[in-house]
Design a protein around this motif. Structure first.
Motif, PDB file in Angstrom:
ATOM      1  N   GLY A 127       0.822  -1.194   0.000  1.00  0.00           N
ATOM      2  CA  GLY A 127       0.000   0.000   0.000  1.00  0.00           C
ATOM      3  C   GLY A 127       0.854   1.240   0.000  1.00  0.00           C
ATOM      4  O   GLY A 127       1.845   1.332  -0.722  1.00  0.00           O
ATOM      5  N   THR A 128       0.508   2.201   0.843  1.00  0.00           N
ATOM      6  CA  THR A 128       1.274   3.449   0.951  1.00  0.00           C
ATOM      7  C   THR A 128       1.999   3.548   2.287  1.00  0.00           C
ATOM      8  O   THR A 128       2.564   4.592   2.606  1.00  0.00           O
ATOM      9  N   GLY A 170      -0.480   2.885  -4.395  1.00  0.00           N
ATOM     10  CA  GLY A 170      -1.492   3.910  -4.177  1.00  0.00           C
ATOM     11  C   GLY A 170      -0.815   5.261  -4.199  1.00  0.00           C
ATOM     12  O   GLY A 170       0.286   5.410  -4.721  1.00  0.00           O
ATOM     13  N   GLU A 171      -1.472   6.237  -3.646  1.00  0.00           N
ATOM     14  CA  GLU A 171      -0.874   7.573  -3.544  1.00  0.00           C
ATOM     15  C   GLU A 171      -1.133   8.134  -2.158  1.00  0.00           C
ATOM     16  O   GLU A 171      -2.290   8.239  -1.737  1.00  0.00           O
ATOM     17  N   HIS A 204      -4.926  -2.152  -3.434  1.00  0.00           N
ATOM     18  CA  HIS A 204      -4.983  -1.287  -2.260  1.00  0.00           C
ATOM     19  C   HIS A 204      -5.862  -0.088  -2.577  1.00  0.00           C
ATOM     20  O   HIS A 204      -6.855   0.164  -1.911  1.00  0.00           O
ATOM     21  N   GLN A 205      -5.516   0.642  -3.608  1.00  0.00           N
ATOM     22  CA  GLN A 205      -6.292   1.817  -3.999  1.00  0.00           C
ATOM     23  C   GLN A 205      -7.505   1.395  -4.819  1.00  0.00           C
ATOM     24  O   GLN A 205      -7.414   0.508  -5.659  1.00  0.00           O
ATOM     25  N   THR A 219     -14.317   5.615  -5.591  1.00  0.00           N
ATOM     26  CA  THR A 219     -14.148   6.776  -4.716  1.00  0.00           C
ATOM     27  C   THR A 219     -15.260   7.789  -4.927  1.00  0.00           C
ATOM     28  O   THR A 219     -15.695   8.457  -3.990  1.00  0.00           O
ATOM     29  N   ALA A 275      -5.201   5.191 -10.525  1.00  0.00           N
ATOM     30  CA  ALA A 275      -6.665   5.249 -10.497  1.00  0.00           C
ATOM     31  C   ALA A 275      -7.233   5.172 -11.907  1.00  0.00           C
ATOM     32  O   ALA A 275      -8.252   4.503 -12.146  1.00  0.00           O
ATOM     33  N   TYR A 318      -7.251   0.708   1.736  1.00  0.00           N
ATOM     34  CA  TYR A 318      -7.060   2.139   1.524  1.00  0.00           C
ATOM     35  C   TYR A 318      -8.032   3.019   2.305  1.00  0.00           C
ATOM     36  O   TYR A 318      -7.626   3.973   2.961  1.00  0.00           O
ATOM     37  N   CYS A 319      -9.331   2.731   2.224  1.00  0.00           N
ATOM     38  CA  CYS A 319     -10.338   3.648   2.782  1.00  0.00           C
ATOM     39  C   CYS A 319     -10.550   3.479   4.276  1.00  0.00           C
ATOM     40  O   CYS A 319     -11.225   4.311   4.898  1.00  0.00           O
TER      41      CYS A 319
END
Length: 224
Positions: free
Chosen positions: A64-65, A114-115, A159-160, A166, A180, A199-200
Motif C-alpha cells: 500500500g502506501t 497507491g498515492e 490497495h487503492q 471513490t 486510479a 485504503y479507505c
C-alpha cells in the motif's frame, strides 16, 4: 479457503484475532495493502517476519502506501501460484503488481500501490516512496497479463480503489493519478466476480462487485 482483509499496518494483534485464528492449515489470507511488517529491517522486525512465515496458513499481501518499497525490493522473486511474487519469509509472500495468480483454483489479479495523501509531511526514502505509484512498464505488464487470461479473472485485489468507487463513496475525487485511471480501465475492460481493496479504512460492501475492507476478515468466495 481464501480469506481477505484490509490494512494491517503491522498490528500483530490483528493476526491474533478470533477471525484469523479460525483459519485452517493451508488456508490463505490476503491483505489489501499497508501490510506494514516490512518497514525498518531491524532484528526485531526480522524475528516477527520469521514468525509470520511459520503460520499454518499462507499470508499474502499487496503493498500500500505504508510499506517500505525499497526494503521489499530486496526480497527474492519466486514463482508462486502461476505468477511472480516476493518471498518475505516462509509462507509469507508479497503479490506483485500486474500478476495473475491461481489460488485454490481462483484466478486473482493483484495490483498494489497507491498515492499518499500526506506525502508532503513524509520523508522520501524513510516514510514515503515515489514508486508507490506504478511505472508505465508496470501498467503495460498488467495489461499483457490480463490479455493473456482473456481479460477475465475471478477476483481483483488492490490497495487503492478506482475513481468509480471513490466517487460512489463521496471521497475527494478531484485529483486522479495513473493508477486510479488504470483501475478505471480494468473495471471497464476486465470480467471479474468481486473486487477487494483496502485504503479507505472502512468495511463496506459496494454493490454489485466491490468490497472495501479494513478490520473484517471475509471469505473471498463469499456472496456480496
Amino acid at each position: 479457503m481464501v480469506y481477505v482483509t484490509g490494512d494491517i499496518h503491522a498490528d500483530i494483534e490483528r493476526l491474533k484475532s478470533r477471525a484469523v485464528k479460525r483459519l485452517k492449515r493451508n488456508d490463505t489470507l490476503i491483505v489489501c495493502g499497508d501490510f506494514g511488517f516490512v518497514w525498518d529491517g531491524s532484528k526485531t522486525e526480522q524475528k516477527l517476519l520469521k514468525w509470520l512465515g511459520k503460520r499454518r496458513y499462507h499470508l499474502l499481501f499487496v503493498e500500500g502506501t505504508h510499506d517500505n518499497l525499497d526494503l521489499l525490493a530486496q526480497y527474492p522473486e519466486v514463482d508462486y501460484c502461476g505468477g511472480r511474487a516476493r518471498q518475505i519469509s516462509g509462507r509469507c509472500h508479497q503479490l506483485l503488481r500486474g500478476e495473475v495468480y491461481t489460488i485454490e483454483e481462483n484466478r486473482v489479479f493483484a495490483f498494489g500501490g497507491g498515492e499518499s495523501a500526506d506525502m508532503d509531511t513524509r520523508v522520501q526514502g524513510e516514510s514515503w516512496w515515489a514508486q508507490e505509484l506504478p511505472s508505465e512498464q508496470e501498467l503495460e505488464h498488467a495489461r499483457e497479463q490480463l490479455q493473456a487470461h482473456g481479460n477475465e479473472v475471478d477476483y481483483i485485489v488492490t490497495h487503492q480503489p478506482s475513481n468509480i468507487v471513490t466517487s460512489f463513496l463521496d471521497m475527494d475525487n478531484n485529483h486522479t493519478n495513473q493508477l486510479a485511471s488504470f483501475l478505471d480501465e480494468v473495471s471497464q475492460q476486465v470480467r471479474y466476480q468481486h473486487w477487494f481493496f483496502g485504503y479507505c479504512h472502512i468495511d463496506k460492501i459496494i454493490p454489485p462487485k466491490y468490497h472495501a475492507l479494513y478490520q473484517e476478515v471475509v471469505p473471498m468466495n463469499g456472496k456480496l
